[in-house]
Design an enzyme around this catalytic site. Structure first.
Site, PDB file in Angstrom:
ATOM      1  CG  PHE A 231      -1.732  -1.049   1.373  1.00  0.00           C
ATOM      2  CD1 PHE A 231      -2.946  -1.303   0.609  1.00  0.00           C
ATOM      3  CD2 PHE A 231      -1.302  -2.174   2.296  1.00  0.00           C
ATOM      4  CE1 PHE A 231      -3.714  -2.463   0.776  1.00  0.00           C
ATOM      5  CE2 PHE A 231      -2.163  -3.267   2.388  1.00  0.00           C
ATOM      6  CZ  PHE A 231      -3.248  -3.522   1.682  1.00  0.00           C
ATOM      7  CG  ASP A 252      -1.220   1.819  -4.096  1.00  0.00           C
ATOM      8  OD1 ASP A 252      -0.946   2.147  -2.812  1.00  0.00           O
ATOM      9  OD2 ASP A 252      -2.228   2.095  -4.669  1.00  0.00           O
ATOM     10  CB  SER A 253      -4.756  -1.584  -6.119  1.00  0.00           C
ATOM     11  OG  SER A 253      -5.377  -0.406  -5.336  1.00  0.00           O
ATOM     12  CG  ASN A 288      -6.127  -7.172  -4.236  1.00  0.00           C
ATOM     13  OD1 ASN A 288      -5.724  -7.200  -2.977  1.00  0.00           O
ATOM     14  ND2 ASN A 288      -7.555  -7.307  -4.266  1.00  0.00           N
ATOM     15  CB  ALA A 289      -1.902  -5.380  -0.874  1.00  0.00           C
ATOM     16  CG  ASP A 309       0.165   3.381   5.455  1.00  0.00           C
ATOM     17  OD1 ASP A 309      -0.967   3.187   6.354  1.00  0.00           O
ATOM     18  OD2 ASP A 309       0.583   4.425   4.857  1.00  0.00           O
ATOM     19  CB  CYS A 349      -5.281   5.288   8.939  1.00  0.00           C
ATOM     20  SG  CYS A 349      -6.039   4.627   7.410  1.00  0.00           S
TER      21      CYS A 349
HETATM   22  N1  SAH Z   1       1.851   4.332   2.632  1.00  0.00           N
HETATM   23  C1  SAH Z   1       1.147   5.478   1.953  1.00  0.00           C
HETATM   24  C2  SAH Z   1      -0.152   5.650   2.156  1.00  0.00           C
HETATM   25  C3  SAH Z   1      -1.175   4.437   1.716  1.00  0.00           C
HETATM   26  S1  SAH Z   1      -2.968   4.795   1.609  1.00  0.00           S
HETATM   27  C4  SAH Z   1       1.996   6.622   2.213  1.00  0.00           C
HETATM   28  O1  SAH Z   1       2.671   6.615   3.385  1.00  0.00           O
HETATM   29  O2  SAH Z   1       1.795   7.545   1.567  1.00  0.00           O
HETATM   30  C5  SAH Z   1      -3.390   3.256   1.027  1.00  0.00           C
HETATM   31  C6  SAH Z   1      -2.989   2.938  -0.372  1.00  0.00           C
HETATM   32  O3  SAH Z   1      -3.722   1.763  -0.432  1.00  0.00           O
HETATM   33  C7  SAH Z   1      -3.603   3.621  -1.612  1.00  0.00           C
HETATM   34  O4  SAH Z   1      -2.586   4.369  -2.304  1.00  0.00           O
HETATM   35  C8  SAH Z   1      -4.611   3.068  -2.193  1.00  0.00           C
HETATM   36  O5  SAH Z   1      -4.511   3.200  -3.670  1.00  0.00           O
HETATM   37  C9  SAH Z   1      -3.937   1.643  -1.803  1.00  0.00           C
HETATM   38  N2  SAH Z   1      -5.036   0.276  -1.975  1.00  0.00           N
HETATM   39  C10 SAH Z   1      -6.404   0.229  -1.419  1.00  0.00           C
HETATM   40  N3  SAH Z   1      -6.660  -1.150  -1.739  1.00  0.00           N
HETATM   41  C11 SAH Z   1      -5.695  -2.005  -2.140  1.00  0.00           C
HETATM   42  C12 SAH Z   1      -5.544  -2.903  -2.435  1.00  0.00           C
HETATM   43  N4  SAH Z   1      -6.532  -4.027  -2.222  1.00  0.00           N
HETATM   44  N5  SAH Z   1      -4.188  -3.559  -2.800  1.00  0.00           N
HETATM   45  C13 SAH Z   1      -3.200  -2.551  -2.975  1.00  0.00           C
HETATM   46  N6  SAH Z   1      -3.408  -1.461  -2.718  1.00  0.00           N
HETATM   47  C14 SAH Z   1      -4.504  -0.717  -2.214  1.00  0.00           C
END
Ligand code: SAH
Length: 406
Positions: A231, A252-253, A288-289, A309, A349
């Site tokens: 993420f 990230d997705s 997708n994470a 995160d 968060c």
């Molecule tokens: N770590 C980042 C903030 C993350 S916010 C920083 O410090 O700036 C959450 C992120 O998760 C977003 O960028 C969103 O695009 C991503 N996201 C949401 N669902 C997801 C998923 N299923 N797989 C991968 N990424 C995802």
């Protein structure tokens, strides 16, 4: 703009339960605790009274939100505009004492700066404003806020980021994001010596996750070896970890977020150059994470540092159970992939997930993964996102850094 005097302000009566909440130090009164609100105009500054008519303080009124009143003072407020200006100056002064090593930080954090419904972020020479309540929305109030921010922060421009959902909840007419002052909409900011692109009218939140600023630096202190930033958004953790690690991969997705992450990496090429051993670039993966962690764990990938995160899984209390399952699954998979001596940086968060719940989830994930965790740091949001002890909703971010000892 609302001007108030001790005698001219409309009064709102609240129930004993509402009054006791205010006495405990909270600043919200829910709609169900309003006893009378006759003739109060939307977004007014009001005198709050108990059922017997005893004055309890001055609040901002919303005609539609479940949070009907947000207390702004225990006293009568004679001049709302002067109060706003003073609160902004104090918020700026507070940052001068707690913020260092960055030109991007939150300048005003709503209730935590006694300015409910106002968020102000600074990205170097651009100031970004979010207005989330009826009382902060009238043109006269906006002018006061903008003038004060412009005078003290002297930005090239001020933009407004509109949260459509918040405006709907507050029954405010739709508006679009845009410039309020000046012309500049993109800039480069530096935090902890790492540079980032900022397009002030794009991206999530007001552009970056400023609340993680101190956690980036903390995570970097322990990061080593092969690192995975899950993420990663625009690369906040990954870019901070890179100088300490042999290899870094960000997942990230969102492709647009990864494109900016890649541009951010280029911006910091000098910082990264020669530090990442096999490849001089961070690898960004659109996936997708959940799927990626499952595949990688199954196919034997191993890491020395993993950051998790995710976005807020529990937006409301009702989502809590499924949110906890989501957190546990992610943490379990990450723990299985960490080598002994590895570092897990895991965040949430969601306000609804308390710190004890989060630690409990982590303990269960560790037990299931048969790993022993030693907590190095249990952290929260950066100091420019202050937390009011009596308003628990202002404390939402958890960031736990731990050492996998076996
Ligand atoms: N770590 C980042 C903030 C993350 S916010 C920083 O410090 O700036 C959450 C992120 O998760 C977003 O960028 C969103 O695009 C991503 N996201 C949401 N669902 C997801 C998923 N299923 N797989 C991968 N990424 C995802």
């Amino acid at each position: 703009m609302p001007q108030t005097t001790a005698t001219a302000v409309p009064a709102v009566k609240i129930s004993a339960r509402g009054a006791s909440r205010l006495h405990s130090g909270h600043v919200w009164v829910y709609r169900s605790d309003l006893v009378s609100e006759d003739g109060v105009a939307i977004g007014s500054v009001v005198a709050v009274k108990d059922q017997r008519g005893k004055f309890l303080g001055t609040a901002l009124y919303s005609s539609s939100s479940q949070i009907a009143l947000r207390l702004i003072a225990h006293e009568a407020v004679a001049d709302f505009s002067a109060l706003l200006r003073e609160r902004i100056r104090k918020a700026i002064a507070y940052r001068e004492t707690v913020v260092e090593n960055t030109n991007a930080y939150r300048v005003v954090f709503s209730e935590a700066d006694f300015l409910p419904g106002l968020i102000v972020d600074r990205y170097n020479d651009i100031v970004s404003v979010q207005i989330l309540t009826q009382a902060m929305d009238p043109e006269g109030v906006r002018q006061t806020l903008i003038a004060e921010l412009a005078e003290h922060l002297r930005p090239f421009s001020i933009v407004e980021r509109v949260e459509q959902r918040a405006r709907q909840l507050e029954n405010l007419p739709a508006r679009s994001s845009g410039l309020l002052q000046g012309e500049k909409t993109s800039t480069i900011f530096t935090m902890n010596g790492v540079q980032f692109h900022c397009d002030a009218l794009e991206g999530q939140k007001t552009g970056a996750f400023l609340d993680q600023r101190e956690n980036y630096a903390a995570a970097a202190q322990y990061a080593h070896g092969d690192a995975l930033d899950v993420f990663c958004y625009q690369g906040g953790f990954a870019l901070h970890l890179a100088p300490r690690c042999a290899r870094v991969m960000g997942v990230d997705s969102s492709l647009p977020a990864l494109e900016i992450a890649d541009r951010n990496a280029a911006l910091n090429a000098q910082l990264l150059d020669g530090r990442l051993s096999d490849r001089k670039e961070i690898e960004w993966i659109e996936a997708n994470a959940f799927d990626l962690l499952k595949d990688y764990a199954a196919s034997g990938h191993r890491y020395d540092t993993i950051v998790l995160d995710p976005p807020a899984f529990a937006k409301t209390k009702r989502d809590l159970d499924s949110a906890m399952r989501g957190y546990k699954e992610l943490n379990l998979r990450a723990l299985k992939m960490l080598r002994p001596g590895g570092i897990l940086v895991t965040c949430s968060c969601s306000y609804h997930v308390s710190q004890p719940d989060f630690l409990q989830m982590l303990a269960e994930a560790a037990a299931d993964a048969r790993r022993t965790l030693r907590l190095i740091e249990v952290r929260g949001q950066a100091k420019d996102h202050p937390m009011l002890l009596s308003v628990p909703e202002t404390a939402y971010l958890k960031c736990v850094i731990s050492f996998v000892s076996s």
